[in-house]
Design a protein around this motif. Structure first.
Motif, PDB file in Angstrom:
ATOM      1  N   GLY A  16       0.745  -1.240  -0.038  1.00 57.92           N
ATOM      2  CA  GLY A  16       0.048   0.003   0.038  1.00 57.92           C
ATOM      3  C   GLY A  16       0.837   1.301  -0.173  1.00 57.92           C
ATOM      4  O   GLY A  16       1.992   1.208  -0.129  1.00 57.92           O
ATOM      5  N   SER A  17       0.156   2.436   0.028  1.00 56.99           N
ATOM      6  CA  SER A  17       0.874   3.719   0.179  1.00 56.99           C
ATOM      7  C   SER A  17       0.184   4.741   1.365  1.00 56.99           C
ATOM      8  O   SER A  17      -0.825   4.312   1.612  1.00 56.99           O
ATOM      9  CB  SER A  17       0.477   4.430  -1.289  1.00 56.99           C
ATOM     10  N   LEU A  18       1.035   5.429   1.589  1.00 57.50           N
ATOM     11  CA  LEU A  18       0.941   6.744   2.665  1.00 57.50           C
ATOM     12  C   LEU A  18       1.529   7.828   2.019  1.00 57.50           C
ATOM     13  O   LEU A  18       2.622   7.695   1.382  1.00 57.50           O
ATOM     14  CB  LEU A  18       1.117   6.247   4.100  1.00 57.50           C
ATOM     15  N   ARG A  19       0.927   8.836   2.500  1.00 56.68           N
ATOM     16  CA  ARG A  19       1.649  10.132   2.175  1.00 56.68           C
ATOM     17  C   ARG A  19       1.652  10.902   3.530  1.00 56.68           C
ATOM     18  O   ARG A  19       0.605  11.297   4.223  1.00 56.68           O
ATOM     19  CB  ARG A  19       1.002  11.060   1.233  1.00 56.68           C
ATOM     20  N   LEU A  20       3.102  11.349   3.863  1.00 55.82           N
ATOM     21  CA  LEU A  20       3.046  11.889   5.241  1.00 55.82           C
ATOM     22  C   LEU A  20       3.227  13.276   4.823  1.00 55.82           C
ATOM     23  O   LEU A  20       3.884  13.767   3.705  1.00 55.82           O
ATOM     24  CB  LEU A  20       4.648  11.483   5.907  1.00 55.82           C
ATOM     25  N   SER A  21       2.765  14.089   5.817  1.00 60.92           N
ATOM     26  CA  SER A  21       3.048  15.655   5.763  1.00 60.92           C
ATOM     27  C   SER A  21       3.614  16.066   6.860  1.00 60.92           C
ATOM     28  O   SER A  21       3.640  15.697   8.150  1.00 60.92           O
ATOM     29  CB  SER A  21       1.568  16.247   5.480  1.00 60.92           C
ATOM     30  N   CYS A  22       4.340  17.392   6.635  1.00 52.82           N
ATOM     31  CA  CYS A  22       5.193  17.665   7.834  1.00 52.82           C
ATOM     32  C   CYS A  22       4.900  19.448   7.531  1.00 52.82           C
ATOM     33  O   CYS A  22       5.550  20.150   6.696  1.00 52.82           O
ATOM     34  CB  CYS A  22       6.538  17.688   7.790  1.00 52.82           C
ATOM     35  N   ALA A  23       4.078  20.006   8.575  1.00 53.36           N
ATOM     36  CA  ALA A  23       3.814  21.378   8.389  1.00 53.36           C
ATOM     37  C   ALA A  23       4.675  22.111   9.361  1.00 53.36           C
ATOM     38  O   ALA A  23       5.042  21.854  10.418  1.00 53.36           O
ATOM     39  CB  ALA A  23       2.325  21.503   8.768  1.00 53.36           C
ATOM     40  N   MET A  64      15.018   3.213  -0.172  1.00 53.30           N
ATOM     41  CA  MET A  64      13.560   3.885  -0.438  1.00 53.30           C
ATOM     42  C   MET A  64      13.697   4.510  -1.828  1.00 53.30           C
ATOM     43  O   MET A  64      12.762   4.815  -2.290  1.00 53.30           O
ATOM     44  CB  MET A  64      13.768   5.045   0.308  1.00 53.30           C
ATOM     45  N   LYS A  65      14.855   4.447  -2.708  1.00 54.48           N
ATOM     46  CA  LYS A  65      14.911   5.128  -3.847  1.00 54.48           C
ATOM     47  C   LYS A  65      13.708   3.990  -4.814  1.00 54.48           C
ATOM     48  O   LYS A  65      13.796   2.858  -4.707  1.00 54.48           O
ATOM     49  CB  LYS A  65      16.138   4.768  -4.705  1.00 54.48           C
ATOM     50  N   GLY A  66      13.044   4.842  -5.670  1.00 54.82           N
ATOM     51  CA  GLY A  66      12.147   4.122  -6.545  1.00 54.82           C
ATOM     52  C   GLY A  66      10.813   3.880  -5.621  1.00 54.82           C
ATOM     53  O   GLY A  66       9.644   3.801  -6.479  1.00 54.82           O
ATOM     54  N   ARG A  67      10.722   3.927  -4.223  1.00 53.69           N
ATOM     55  CA  ARG A  67       9.372   3.788  -3.662  1.00 53.69           C
ATOM     56  C   ARG A  67       8.999   5.027  -2.881  1.00 53.69           C
ATOM     57  O   ARG A  67       7.730   5.272  -2.870  1.00 53.69           O
ATOM     58  CB  ARG A  67       9.562   2.710  -2.427  1.00 53.69           C
ATOM     59  N   PHE A  68      10.029   5.947  -2.363  1.00 55.82           N
ATOM     60  CA  PHE A  68       9.482   7.044  -1.766  1.00 55.82           C
ATOM     61  C   PHE A  68       9.703   8.129  -2.487  1.00 55.82           C
ATOM     62  O   PHE A  68      10.826   8.232  -3.039  1.00 55.82           O
ATOM     63  CB  PHE A  68      10.211   7.155  -0.299  1.00 55.82           C
ATOM     64  N   THR A  69       9.127   9.262  -2.471  1.00 53.98           N
ATOM     65  CA  THR A  69       9.294  10.528  -3.102  1.00 53.98           C
ATOM     66  C   THR A  69       9.222  11.535  -2.086  1.00 53.98           C
ATOM     67  O   THR A  69       7.910  11.859  -1.316  1.00 53.98           O
ATOM     68  CB  THR A  69       8.354  10.567  -4.188  1.00 53.98           C
ATOM     69  N   ILE A  70      10.196  12.481  -2.035  1.00 56.84           N
ATOM     70  CA  ILE A  70      10.075  13.756  -1.014  1.00 56.84           C
ATOM     71  C   ILE A  70       9.778  15.024  -1.929  1.00 56.84           C
ATOM     72  O   ILE A  70      10.209  14.839  -2.776  1.00 56.84           O
ATOM     73  CB  ILE A  70      11.187  13.685  -0.246  1.00 56.84           C
ATOM     74  N   VAL A  79       6.179  19.816   3.905  1.00 67.08           N
ATOM     75  CA  VAL A  79       7.462  19.017   3.180  1.00 67.08           C
ATOM     76  C   VAL A  79       6.399  17.847   3.275  1.00 67.08           C
ATOM     77  O   VAL A  79       5.723  17.297   4.254  1.00 67.08           O
ATOM     78  CB  VAL A  79       8.629  18.869   3.822  1.00 67.08           C
ATOM     79  N   TYR A  80       6.548  16.707   2.046  1.00 70.40           N
ATOM     80  CA  TYR A  80       5.659  15.433   2.081  1.00 70.40           C
ATOM     81  C   TYR A  80       6.840  14.342   1.961  1.00 70.40           C
ATOM     82  O   TYR A  80       7.726  14.486   1.136  1.00 70.40           O
ATOM     83  CB  TYR A  80       4.832  15.539   0.771  1.00 70.40           C
ATOM     84  N   LEU A  81       6.239  13.197   2.271  1.00 65.83           N
ATOM     85  CA  LEU A  81       6.676  11.962   2.052  1.00 65.83           C
ATOM     86  C   LEU A  81       5.827  11.215   1.433  1.00 65.83           C
ATOM     87  O   LEU A  81       4.991  10.673   2.251  1.00 65.83           O
ATOM     88  CB  LEU A  81       7.673  11.544   3.091  1.00 65.83           C
ATOM     89  N   GLN A  82       5.966  10.764   0.132  1.00 64.72           N
ATOM     90  CA  GLN A  82       4.875   9.925  -0.585  1.00 64.72           C
ATOM     91  C   GLN A  82       5.693   8.529  -0.593  1.00 64.72           C
ATOM     92  O   GLN A  82       6.725   8.505  -1.119  1.00 64.72           O
ATOM     93  CB  GLN A  82       4.807  10.107  -2.157  1.00 64.72           C
ATOM     94  N   MET A  83       4.943   7.281   0.096  1.00 63.23           N
ATOM     95  CA  MET A  83       5.636   6.145   0.350  1.00 63.23           C
ATOM     96  C   MET A  83       4.694   5.178  -0.417  1.00 63.23           C
ATOM     97  O   MET A  83       3.469   5.003   0.046  1.00 63.23           O
ATOM     98  CB  MET A  83       5.680   5.777   1.739  1.00 63.23           C
ATOM     99  N   ASN A  84       5.246   4.658  -1.282  1.00 61.64           N
ATOM    100  CA  ASN A  84       4.647   3.593  -2.270  1.00 61.64           C
ATOM    101  C   ASN A  84       5.208   2.041  -1.970  1.00 61.64           C
ATOM    102  O   ASN A  84       6.378   2.128  -1.498  1.00 61.64           O
ATOM    103  CB  ASN A  84       4.610   4.024  -3.679  1.00 61.64           C
ATOM    104  N   SER A  85       4.395   1.181  -2.561  1.00 54.07           N
ATOM    105  CA  SER A  85       4.854  -0.227  -2.225  1.00 54.07           C
ATOM    106  C   SER A  85       5.621  -0.420  -0.870  1.00 54.07           C
ATOM    107  O   SER A  85       6.586  -1.094  -0.720  1.00 54.07           O
ATOM    108  CB  SER A  85       5.996  -0.522  -3.320  1.00 54.07           C
ATOM    109  N   LEU A  86       4.630  -0.116   0.151  1.00 50.22           N
ATOM    110  CA  LEU A  86       5.285  -0.441   1.359  1.00 50.22           C
ATOM    111  C   LEU A  86       5.309  -1.704   1.766  1.00 50.22           C
ATOM    112  O   LEU A  86       4.700  -2.658   1.531  1.00 50.22           O
ATOM    113  CB  LEU A  86       4.429   0.635   2.542  1.00 50.22           C
TER     114      LEU A  86
END
Length: 124
Positions: A16-23, A64-70, A79-86
């Motif tokens: 699955g995927s999650l997107r973390l946020s940091c405000a 994390m390369k290829g799975r996570f995107t900052i 700032v965000y962290l998109q996490m795929n293929s967890l």
């Protein structure tokens, strides 16, 4: 002083995927390089990803390369962290950090401020 508040963690199945946020508070967000780290009980903290002040440069830990995107939105001080293929091994406590130096862009644990963090749990 910069205050950072993370959100977006939770429980997700493997794959699955999650997107973390940091405000961030304050008017100087765009002058800080930003990074994400994670910590698991009994393990060393681990660098995840970092992004430069403008967003033009990013750096990732190899696993994390290829799975996570900052990414970052300086207009929203976030700032965000998109996490795929967890994977279950991604289960950890994730926190964001802000640094004046570019050390995080080399994967170093050097920053000025950090947030309280958010838990990510990946079930198998």
């Amino acid at each position: 002083q910069v205050q950072l508040v993370e959100s977006g963690g939770g429980l997700v199945p493997a794959g699955g995927s999650l997107r973390l946020s940091c405000a961030a508070s304050g008017r100087t967000f765009s002058s800080y390089h930003m990074g994400w780290f994670r910590q698991t009980p009994g393990k060393e903290r681990e660098f995840v990803a970092a992004i430069s002040t403008s967003g033009g440069t990013t750096y990732y830990a190899d696993s994390m390369k290829g799975r996570f995107t900052i990414s970052r939105d300086n207009g929203k001080n976030t700032v965000y962290l998109q996490m795929n293929s967890l994977k279950p091994e991604d289960t950890a406590f994730y926190y964001c950090a802000a640094g004046r130096s570019a050390a995080m862009l080399r994967g170093l644990y050097e920053y000025n401020f950090r947030g309280q963090g958010t838990q990510v749990t990946v079930s198998s």
